[in-house]
Design a protein around this motif. Structure first.
Motif, PDB file in Angstrom:
ATOM      1  N   ASN A 134      87.897  15.819  46.604  1.00  0.00           N
ATOM      2  CA  ASN A 134      89.256  15.911  46.079  1.00  0.00           C
ATOM      3  C   ASN A 134      89.900  14.530  45.949  1.00  0.00           C
ATOM      4  OD1 ASN A 134      89.079  18.683  45.873  1.00  0.00           O
ATOM      5  ND2 ASN A 134      90.103  19.076  47.816  1.00  0.00           N
ATOM      6  N   VAL A 135      89.672  13.673  46.930  1.00  0.00           N
ATOM      7  CA  VAL A 135      90.189  12.301  46.841  1.00  0.00           C
ATOM      8  C   VAL A 135      89.524  11.588  45.664  1.00  0.00           C
ATOM      9  CG1 VAL A 135      90.204  10.041  47.997  1.00  0.00           C
ATOM     10  CG2 VAL A 135      90.855  12.100  49.258  1.00  0.00           C
ATOM     11  N   GLY A 136      88.220  11.778  45.522  1.00  0.00           N
ATOM     12  CA  GLY A 136      87.488  11.120  44.443  1.00  0.00           C
ATOM     13  C   GLY A 136      87.990  11.503  43.061  1.00  0.00           C
ATOM     14  N   ILE A 137      88.281  12.776  42.853  1.00  0.00           N
ATOM     15  CA  ILE A 137      88.712  13.191  41.514  1.00  0.00           C
ATOM     16  C   ILE A 137      90.176  12.864  41.244  1.00  0.00           C
ATOM     17  CG2 ILE A 137      86.992  15.030  41.352  1.00  0.00           C
ATOM     18  CD1 ILE A 137      89.325  17.048  41.738  1.00  0.00           C
ATOM     19  N   ARG A 138      90.914  12.506  42.270  1.00  0.00           N
ATOM     20  CA  ARG A 138      92.333  12.178  42.083  1.00  0.00           C
ATOM     21  C   ARG A 138      92.585  10.684  41.952  1.00  0.00           C
ATOM     22  NH1 ARG A 138      95.663  14.581  46.536  1.00  0.00           N
ATOM     23  NH2 ARG A 138      97.366  13.941  45.196  1.00  0.00           N
ATOM     24  N   ARG A 139      91.635   9.860  42.349  1.00  0.00           N
ATOM     25  CA  ARG A 139      91.819   8.405  42.280  1.00  0.00           C
ATOM     26  C   ARG A 139      91.548   7.894  40.869  1.00  0.00           C
ATOM     27  NH1 ARG A 139      89.162   6.070  47.792  1.00  0.00           N
ATOM     28  NH2 ARG A 139      90.953   6.505  49.113  1.00  0.00           N
ATOM     29  N   PHE A 140      92.317   6.913  40.498  1.00  0.00           N
ATOM     30  CA  PHE A 140      92.124   6.280  39.206  1.00  0.00           C
ATOM     31  C   PHE A 140      90.981   5.284  39.306  1.00  0.00           C
ATOM     32  CE2 PHE A 140      93.033   3.055  36.022  1.00  0.00           C
ATOM     33  CZ  PHE A 140      93.251   3.842  34.911  1.00  0.00           C
ATOM     34  N   PRO A 141      90.094   5.150  38.392  1.00  0.00           N
ATOM     35  CA  PRO A 141      89.998   5.755  37.069  1.00  0.00           C
ATOM     36  C   PRO A 141      89.172   7.053  37.049  1.00  0.00           C
ATOM     37  CG  PRO A 141      88.375   4.024  37.202  1.00  0.00           C
ATOM     38  CD  PRO A 141      89.103   4.069  38.535  1.00  0.00           C
ATOM     39  N   LYS A 142      88.640   7.452  38.213  1.00  0.00           N
ATOM     40  CA  LYS A 142      87.835   8.679  38.236  1.00  0.00           C
ATOM     41  C   LYS A 142      88.638   9.894  37.798  1.00  0.00           C
ATOM     42  CE  LYS A 142      84.408   7.448  41.704  1.00  0.00           C
ATOM     43  NZ  LYS A 142      83.854   7.747  43.024  1.00  0.00           N
ATOM     44  N   SER A 143      89.939   9.870  38.023  1.00  0.00           N
ATOM     45  CA  SER A 143      90.771  11.009  37.644  1.00  0.00           C
ATOM     46  C   SER A 143      90.703  11.268  36.136  1.00  0.00           C
ATOM     47  CB  SER A 143      92.215  10.788  38.084  1.00  0.00           C
ATOM     48  OG  SER A 143      92.751   9.627  37.472  1.00  0.00           O
ATOM     49  N   ILE A 144      90.537  10.214  35.362  1.00  0.00           N
ATOM     50  CA  ILE A 144      90.417  10.364  33.902  1.00  0.00           C
ATOM     51  C   ILE A 144      89.142  11.138  33.568  1.00  0.00           C
ATOM     52  CG2 ILE A 144      90.088   9.115  31.730  1.00  0.00           C
ATOM     53  CD1 ILE A 144      91.787   6.846  33.025  1.00  0.00           C
ATOM     54  N   PHE A 145      88.032  10.721  34.181  1.00  0.00           N
ATOM     55  CA  PHE A 145      86.753  11.387  33.935  1.00  0.00           C
ATOM     56  C   PHE A 145      86.766  12.808  34.499  1.00  0.00           C
ATOM     57  CE2 PHE A 145      85.657   6.905  33.729  1.00  0.00           C
ATOM     58  CZ  PHE A 145      84.938   6.864  32.559  1.00  0.00           C
ATOM     59  N   ALA A 146      87.366  12.971  35.671  1.00  0.00           N
ATOM     60  CA  ALA A 146      87.407  14.291  36.310  1.00  0.00           C
ATOM     61  C   ALA A 146      88.136  15.296  35.427  1.00  0.00           C
ATOM     62  CB  ALA A 146      88.071  14.201  37.680  1.00  0.00           C
ATOM     63  N   SER A 147      89.282  14.899  34.897  1.00  0.00           N
ATOM     64  CA  SER A 147      90.013  15.837  34.042  1.00  0.00           C
ATOM     65  C   SER A 147      89.305  16.035  32.710  1.00  0.00           C
ATOM     66  CB  SER A 147      91.450  15.365  33.831  1.00  0.00           C
ATOM     67  OG  SER A 147      91.470  14.129  33.150  1.00  0.00           O
ATOM     68  N   ALA A 148      88.679  14.990  32.182  1.00  0.00           N
ATOM     69  CA  ALA A 148      87.980  15.108  30.901  1.00  0.00           C
ATOM     70  C   ALA A 148      86.758  16.021  30.993  1.00  0.00           C
ATOM     71  CB  ALA A 148      87.556  13.727  30.407  1.00  0.00           C
ATOM     72  N   PHE A 149      86.088  16.011  32.161  1.00  0.00           N
ATOM     73  CA  PHE A 149      84.872  16.797  32.303  1.00  0.00           C
ATOM     74  C   PHE A 149      85.054  18.068  33.134  1.00  0.00           C
ATOM     75  CE2 PHE A 149      83.157  12.571  31.237  1.00  0.00           C
ATOM     76  CZ  PHE A 149      82.390  12.925  30.144  1.00  0.00           C
ATOM     77  N   GLY A 150      86.290  18.401  33.467  1.00  0.00           N
ATOM     78  CA  GLY A 150      86.573  19.682  34.120  1.00  0.00           C
ATOM     79  C   GLY A 150      86.305  19.749  35.615  1.00  0.00           C
ATOM     80  N   PHE A 151      86.291  18.627  36.286  1.00  0.00           N
ATOM     81  CA  PHE A 151      86.152  18.648  37.745  1.00  0.00           C
ATOM     82  C   PHE A 151      87.496  19.048  38.339  1.00  0.00           C
ATOM     83  CE2 PHE A 151      82.770  15.752  36.482  1.00  0.00           C
ATOM     84  CZ  PHE A 151      81.725  16.153  37.280  1.00  0.00           C
TER      85      PHE A 151
END
Length: 196
Positions: free
Chosen positions: A159-176
């Motif tokens: 959860n921390v990983g998908i909320r941190r920038f810039p991973k949050s961009i990839f997470a939302s783009a790929f549906g994590f």
């Protein structure tokens, strides 16, 4: 011409760095997601271990405590309901996790009642099969706690990983999406009342 080649190479190098970074970020998210799923499988394995021990424990107690039928049936019913709830690690919503946790909590309560009635049967408490099953059950409860903690740790890292920038961009783009946590059972914030 040399300037245009150098500029083109610089642009290609920047694009390659961005692509490699994006691939690494995506693969890191996939790894964390799979870790959460693996930890969930460990939780389910420990709960299944407990469910597998219950029939043996009930049968052992049944031989000594025949008039405790209601308690024995409660354990069997709670086990049956808990084993029917299946939760897919990929679709682990807070609501589904709460339902799963509630069913497993019912098993824990029923087992607590079962073990409490054994105090009334000294012969049962001395029975080697019962003692072994009780020890296995206690060990399994400890394993469940460890598996739940490991799951929560993995879910938190994810959860921390998908909320941190810039991973949050990839997470939302790929549906994590964010994963749910195990929480304390309802009412556990109050200390039990002790009366003498």
């Amino acid at each position: 011409m040399k300037k245009s080649v150098i500029t083109l190479l610089a642009i290609l190098a920047v694009v390659a760095i961005i692509v490699i970074s994006a691939i690494g970020t995506y693969n890191g998210l996939v790894t964390m997601d799979e870790n959460v799923s693996g930890q969930w499988a460990n939780v389910e394995t420990q709960y299944q271990r407990r469910a597998d021990l219950i029939p043996n424990l009930v049968n052992t107690v049944k031989g000594y405590a025949t008039h405790e039928k209601e308690t024995l049936e409660g354990v069997i019913q709670a086990r049956s309901q808990a084993t029917q709830i299946k939760v897919d690690a990929a679709d682990l919503t807070p609501e589904k996790l709460a339902e799963y946790q509630k069913a497993q909590g019912a098993v824990t309560q029923a087992l607590g009642k079962l073990l409490a009635i054994t105090e009334n049967y000294p012969e049962l408490k001395a029975n080697q099969n019962f003692l072994e099953l009780q020890a296995q059950l206690e060990g399994t409860e400890n394993r469940i706690n460890v598996a739940r903690k490991n799951f929560n740790d993995a879910a938190q890292a994810y959860n921390v990983g998908i909320r941190r920038f810039p991973k949050s961009i990839f997470a939302s783009a790929f549906g994590f999406e964010k994963r749910a946590y195990f929480e304390a059972a309802e009412g556990s914030e109050q200390a039990p009342e002790v009366k003498f």
